[in-house]
Design a protein around this motif. Structure first.
Motif, PDB file in Angstrom:
ATOM      1  N   VAL A 101       0.801  -1.225   0.000  1.00  0.00           N
ATOM      2  CA  VAL A 101       0.000   0.000   0.000  1.00  0.00           C
ATOM      3  C   VAL A 101       0.833   1.274   0.000  1.00  0.00           C
ATOM      4  CG1 VAL A 101      -1.958  -1.115   1.121  1.00  0.00           C
ATOM      5  CG2 VAL A 101      -0.198  -0.035   2.529  1.00  0.00           C
ATOM      6  N   ASP A 102       2.146   1.145  -0.102  1.00  0.00           N
ATOM      7  CA  ASP A 102       3.008   2.328  -0.067  1.00  0.00           C
ATOM      8  C   ASP A 102       3.545   2.665  -1.453  1.00  0.00           C
ATOM      9  OD1 ASP A 102       2.632   2.513   2.629  1.00  0.00           O
ATOM     10  OD2 ASP A 102       4.492   1.490   3.177  1.00  0.00           O
ATOM     11  N   ASP A 103       3.793   3.956  -1.678  1.00  0.00           N
ATOM     12  CA  ASP A 103       4.325   4.392  -2.970  1.00  0.00           C
ATOM     13  C   ASP A 103       5.770   4.847  -2.845  1.00  0.00           C
ATOM     14  OD1 ASP A 103       3.955   6.705  -1.537  1.00  0.00           O
ATOM     15  OD2 ASP A 103       2.717   7.714  -3.044  1.00  0.00           O
ATOM     16  N   HIS A 104       6.512   4.196  -1.943  1.00  0.00           N
ATOM     17  CA  HIS A 104       7.922   4.524  -1.761  1.00  0.00           C
ATOM     18  C   HIS A 104       8.679   3.272  -1.318  1.00  0.00           C
ATOM     19  CE1 HIS A 104       5.910   5.192   2.168  1.00  0.00           C
ATOM     20  NE2 HIS A 104       6.959   4.544   2.628  1.00  0.00           N
ATOM     21  N   VAL A 105       9.984   3.330  -1.456  1.00  0.00           N
ATOM     22  CA  VAL A 105      10.841   2.238  -0.978  1.00  0.00           C
ATOM     23  C   VAL A 105      11.034   2.399   0.529  1.00  0.00           C
ATOM     24  CG1 VAL A 105      13.172   1.291  -1.064  1.00  0.00           C
ATOM     25  CG2 VAL A 105      12.003   1.926  -3.181  1.00  0.00           C
ATOM     26  N   ALA A 106      10.932   1.308   1.264  1.00  0.00           N
ATOM     27  CA  ALA A 106      11.065   1.340   2.720  1.00  0.00           C
ATOM     28  C   ALA A 106      12.022   0.244   3.168  1.00  0.00           C
ATOM     29  CB  ALA A 106       9.699   1.142   3.375  1.00  0.00           C
ATOM     30  N   SER A 107      12.343   0.257   4.462  1.00  0.00           N
ATOM     31  CA  SER A 107      13.232  -0.773   5.009  1.00  0.00           C
ATOM     32  C   SER A 107      12.598  -1.448   6.214  1.00  0.00           C
ATOM     33  CB  SER A 107      14.577  -0.174   5.438  1.00  0.00           C
ATOM     34  OG  SER A 107      15.357  -1.157   6.116  1.00  0.00           O
ATOM     35  N   THR A 108      12.492  -2.768   6.138  1.00  0.00           N
ATOM     36  CA  THR A 108      12.260  -3.572   7.339  1.00  0.00           C
ATOM     37  C   THR A 108      13.639  -4.105   7.723  1.00  0.00           C
ATOM     38  OG1 THR A 108      10.058  -4.224   6.595  1.00  0.00           O
ATOM     39  CG2 THR A 108      11.064  -5.526   8.350  1.00  0.00           C
ATOM     40  N   SER A 109      14.143  -3.666   8.865  1.00  0.00           N
ATOM     41  CA  SER A 109      15.516  -4.003   9.245  1.00  0.00           C
ATOM     42  C   SER A 109      15.572  -5.167  10.227  1.00  0.00           C
ATOM     43  CB  SER A 109      16.215  -2.789   9.856  1.00  0.00           C
ATOM     44  OG  SER A 109      16.567  -1.857   8.855  1.00  0.00           O
ATOM     45  N   LEU A 110      16.581  -5.978  10.030  1.00  0.00           N
ATOM     46  CA  LEU A 110      16.934  -7.027  10.972  1.00  0.00           C
ATOM     47  C   LEU A 110      18.018  -6.465  11.884  1.00  0.00           C
ATOM     48  CD1 LEU A 110      17.275 -10.033  11.962  1.00  0.00           C
ATOM     49  CD2 LEU A 110      18.919 -10.291  10.080  1.00  0.00           C
ATOM     50  N   LEU A 111      17.803  -6.579  13.205  1.00  0.00           N
ATOM     51  CA  LEU A 111      18.826  -6.161  14.173  1.00  0.00           C
ATOM     52  C   LEU A 111      19.248  -7.393  14.957  1.00  0.00           C
ATOM     53  CD1 LEU A 111      16.723  -3.224  14.458  1.00  0.00           C
ATOM     54  CD2 LEU A 111      19.156  -2.742  14.728  1.00  0.00           C
ATOM     55  N   ILE A 112      20.552  -7.608  14.982  1.00  0.00           N
ATOM     56  CA  ILE A 112      21.037  -8.888  15.500  1.00  0.00           C
ATOM     57  C   ILE A 112      22.396  -8.713  16.171  1.00  0.00           C
ATOM     58  CG2 ILE A 112      22.063  -9.463  13.259  1.00  0.00           C
ATOM     59  CD1 ILE A 112      21.278 -12.374  13.868  1.00  0.00           C
ATOM     60  N   LYS A 113      22.602  -9.501  17.212  1.00  0.00           N
ATOM     61  CA  LYS A 113      23.910  -9.507  17.859  1.00  0.00           C
ATOM     62  C   LYS A 113      24.759 -10.615  17.246  1.00  0.00           C
ATOM     63  CE  LYS A 113      22.798  -7.101  22.044  1.00  0.00           C
ATOM     64  NZ  LYS A 113      23.042  -6.944  23.502  1.00  0.00           N
ATOM     65  N   GLU A 114      26.046 -10.472  17.384  1.00  0.00           N
ATOM     66  CA  GLU A 114      26.977 -11.382  16.705  1.00  0.00           C
ATOM     67  C   GLU A 114      26.713 -12.840  17.055  1.00  0.00           C
ATOM     68  OE1 GLU A 114      31.806 -11.811  15.991  1.00  0.00           O
ATOM     69  OE2 GLU A 114      30.996 -10.147  17.177  1.00  0.00           O
ATOM     70  N   SER A 115      26.266 -13.094  18.271  1.00  0.00           N
ATOM     71  CA  SER A 115      26.056 -14.475  18.727  1.00  0.00           C
ATOM     72  C   SER A 115      24.927 -15.179  17.977  1.00  0.00           C
ATOM     73  CB  SER A 115      25.744 -14.491  20.233  1.00  0.00           C
ATOM     74  OG  SER A 115      24.608 -13.691  20.506  1.00  0.00           O
ATOM     75  N   HIS A 116      24.057 -14.407  17.309  1.00  0.00           N
ATOM     76  CA  HIS A 116      22.928 -15.001  16.601  1.00  0.00           C
ATOM     77  C   HIS A 116      23.096 -15.012  15.081  1.00  0.00           C
ATOM     78  CE1 HIS A 116      20.707 -14.456  20.438  1.00  0.00           C
ATOM     79  NE2 HIS A 116      20.008 -15.490  19.997  1.00  0.00           N
ATOM     80  N   MET A 117      24.253 -14.629  14.612  1.00  0.00           N
ATOM     81  CA  MET A 117      24.456 -14.522  13.164  1.00  0.00           C
ATOM     82  C   MET A 117      24.146 -15.842  12.446  1.00  0.00           C
ATOM     83  SD  MET A 117      25.400 -11.492  12.129  1.00  0.00           S
ATOM     84  CE  MET A 117      26.108  -9.941  12.735  1.00  0.00           C
ATOM     85  N   SER A 118      24.619 -16.940  12.987  1.00  0.00           N
ATOM     86  CA  SER A 118      24.421 -18.220  12.307  1.00  0.00           C
ATOM     87  C   SER A 118      22.960 -18.638  12.293  1.00  0.00           C
ATOM     88  CB  SER A 118      25.270 -19.317  12.976  1.00  0.00           C
ATOM     89  OG  SER A 118      24.900 -19.467  14.336  1.00  0.00           O
ATOM     90  N   LYS A 119      22.192 -18.128  13.254  1.00  0.00           N
ATOM     91  CA  LYS A 119      20.773 -18.485  13.336  1.00  0.00           C
ATOM     92  C   LYS A 119      19.995 -17.896  12.161  1.00  0.00           C
ATOM     93  CE  LYS A 119      16.608 -19.425  14.815  1.00  0.00           C
ATOM     94  NZ  LYS A 119      16.049 -20.776  14.666  1.00  0.00           N
ATOM     95  N   VAL A 120      20.310 -16.660  11.785  1.00  0.00           N
ATOM     96  CA  VAL A 120      19.498 -15.965  10.776  1.00  0.00           C
ATOM     97  C   VAL A 120      20.130 -15.971   9.391  1.00  0.00           C
ATOM     98  CG1 VAL A 120      18.416 -14.483  12.485  1.00  0.00           C
ATOM     99  CG2 VAL A 120      20.486 -13.710  11.323  1.00  0.00           C
ATOM    100  N   PHE A 121      21.342 -16.486   9.299  1.00  0.00           N
ATOM    101  CA  PHE A 121      21.979 -16.568   7.984  1.00  0.00           C
ATOM    102  C   PHE A 121      22.361 -18.010   7.671  1.00  0.00           C
ATOM    103  CE2 PHE A 121      23.084 -12.075   9.172  1.00  0.00           C
ATOM    104  CZ  PHE A 121      22.175 -11.500   8.303  1.00  0.00           C
ATOM    105  N   ASN A 122      21.409 -18.909   7.921  1.00  0.00           N
ATOM    106  CA  ASN A 122      21.604 -20.324   7.639  1.00  0.00           C
ATOM    107  C   ASN A 122      21.398 -20.558   6.148  1.00  0.00           C
ATOM    108  OD1 ASN A 122      21.435 -23.115   7.396  1.00  0.00           O
ATOM    109  ND2 ASN A 122      20.486 -23.357   9.413  1.00  0.00           N
ATOM    110  N   SER A 123      22.398 -21.136   5.495  1.00  0.00           N
ATOM    111  CA  SER A 123      22.320 -21.354   4.043  1.00  0.00           C
ATOM    112  C   SER A 123      21.518 -22.590   3.654  1.00  0.00           C
ATOM    113  CB  SER A 123      23.739 -21.468   3.459  1.00  0.00           C
ATOM    114  OG  SER A 123      24.421 -20.235   3.592  1.00  0.00           O
ATOM    115  N   ASN A 124      21.098 -23.360   4.642  1.00  0.00           N
ATOM    116  CA  ASN A 124      20.198 -24.482   4.348  1.00  0.00           C
ATOM    117  C   ASN A 124      18.767 -23.957   4.300  1.00  0.00           C
ATOM    118  OD1 ASN A 124      22.266 -26.469   4.337  1.00  0.00           O
ATOM    119  ND2 ASN A 124      22.271 -26.465   6.573  1.00  0.00           N
ATOM    120  N   TRP A 125      18.449 -23.306   3.219  1.00  0.00           N
ATOM    121  CA  TRP A 125      17.177 -22.601   3.105  1.00  0.00           C
ATOM    122  C   TRP A 125      15.986 -23.533   3.245  1.00  0.00           C
ATOM    123  CZ3 TRP A 125      19.023 -19.757  -1.907  1.00  0.00           C
ATOM    124  CH2 TRP A 125      19.938 -18.758  -1.551  1.00  0.00           C
TER     125      TRP A 125
END
Length: 331
Positions: free
Chosen positions: A287-311
């Motif tokens: 419903v928006d007429d502009h580019v927006a950002s939904t940001s992920l905020l993460i601490k280093e200890s959780h990097m592997s949790k959210v960037f798992n390459s086994n999609w």
């Protein structure tokens, strides 16, 4: 004033982008002279400019029937149908009326827009798939009866590649996202300040969702044991800097999704000051007429949790090479 004078005044308002005033003028004309093609055409133009494409099509349709040789009426109709993603209908209309127009070049120009060499059909299907054409501001977004969150398309594409079935979500601000996320998380706890929105949602949420109405999400957050939640979504009509401070003061270490992060840089900086990294997913929303950002905020200890390459899955329309790819071989 004469009809002609009213028409000229209305056209001047359109050029000055005084659309409300112009719409009143042209609709007044149509009350007196319902078949006036110029007034109908300008109502169509105004409605298309303010995003009411379906309504505009009714007026354009009248215009091309009333004056079947007026190219600008046809052009407006075809372009409005394109905005709705109704490419096949636009092609059918163009084929059925093109004999009425003397200028072959003008017809060819429209034909090329509807039959480009750059895969336009794919882009319309993609936009349709994320709810662009059917969604209305203030209403829950659904695509093929499936609820969708009002988050950027790029964020959703990434989100669905990861596994969340063992995670609990705390949602600060509810909506279509509540129903959507309930299909991915083990549990969803959601707080909402709008009584109407709450009353609408409470009838639809599954048993894995705990939905609460509150006068203040910030006050509720103070009383929550934040450690029970693996992920927090911040997407509410409340001071987000204060919410970020509460999370920082509680020493929250989990994952945070923050919508419209481009509008809330102070909130983001508060979280960054306590060790969070930001990954912005810039994209579009229905419903928006502009580019927006939904940001992920993460601490280093959780990097592997959210960037798992086994999609878990690929986004719809993604191209996947299941056969051997010689350009991807290591030997």
């Amino acid at each position: 004033m004469t009809i002609e004078e009213d028409l000229n005044k209305g056209i001047s308002c359109v050029k000055a982008e005084k659309f409300d005033e112009a719409l009143k003028i042209f609709k007044t004309i149509l009350m007196v002279e319902a078949n006036n093609a110029v007034a109908n055409y300008n109502v169509a133009i105004i409605l298309s400019k303010i995003g009411r494409f379906d309504e505009a099509c009714n007026f354009f349709d009248f215009c091309i029937r009333k004056e079947p040789k007026k190219f600008e009426y046809l052009q407006g109709y075809i372009k409005t149908l394109m905005c709705l993603g109704k490419i096949n209908k636009a092609r059918l209309i163009l084929d059925s009326v093109k004999k009425n127009y003397e200028s072959v070049d003008q017809i060819n120009s429209l034909y090329l827009q509807l039959n480009p060499e750059n895969n336009l059909d794919f882009f319309y299907r993609y936009l349709e798939n994320i709810g662009i054409f059917e969604s209305k501001k203030g209403q829950m977004i659904k695509v093929n009866s499936n609820p969708m969150p009002l988050l950027t398309n790029t964020f959703i594409n990434w989100f669905e590649t990861q596994s969340w079935s063992d995670c609990n979500l705390l949602e600060l601000g509810s909506g279509g996202s509540t129903l959507y996320f309930s299909k991915f998380f083990r549990s969803v706890t959601s707080y909402e300040t709008n009584p109407e929105w709450y009353n609408h949602l409470i009838l639809e949420v599954p048993s894995s969702v705990n939905l609460y109405q509150t006068d203040s999400i910030s006050s509720s957050l103070h009383n929550i044991n934040i450690d029970h939640f693996d992920v927090v979504l911040i997407d509410c009509a409340e001071n987000r800097a204060k919410l970020s401070k509460v999370l920082a003061n509680k020493n929250y270490k989990g994952i945070i999704f923050h919508d419209n992060a481009e509008w809330y840089r102070n909130s983001i900086n508060i979280l960054r000051s306590v060790g969070y990294y930001e990954v912005p997913f810039f994209g579009i929303k229905p419903v928006d007429d502009h580019v927006a950002s939904t940001s992920l905020l993460i601490k280093e200890s959780h990097m592997s949790k959210v960037f798992n390459s086994n999609w878990q899955k690929l986004p719809r329309f993604a191209s996947y090479r299941s056969t051997t790819n010689s350009w991807d071989e290591s030997n």
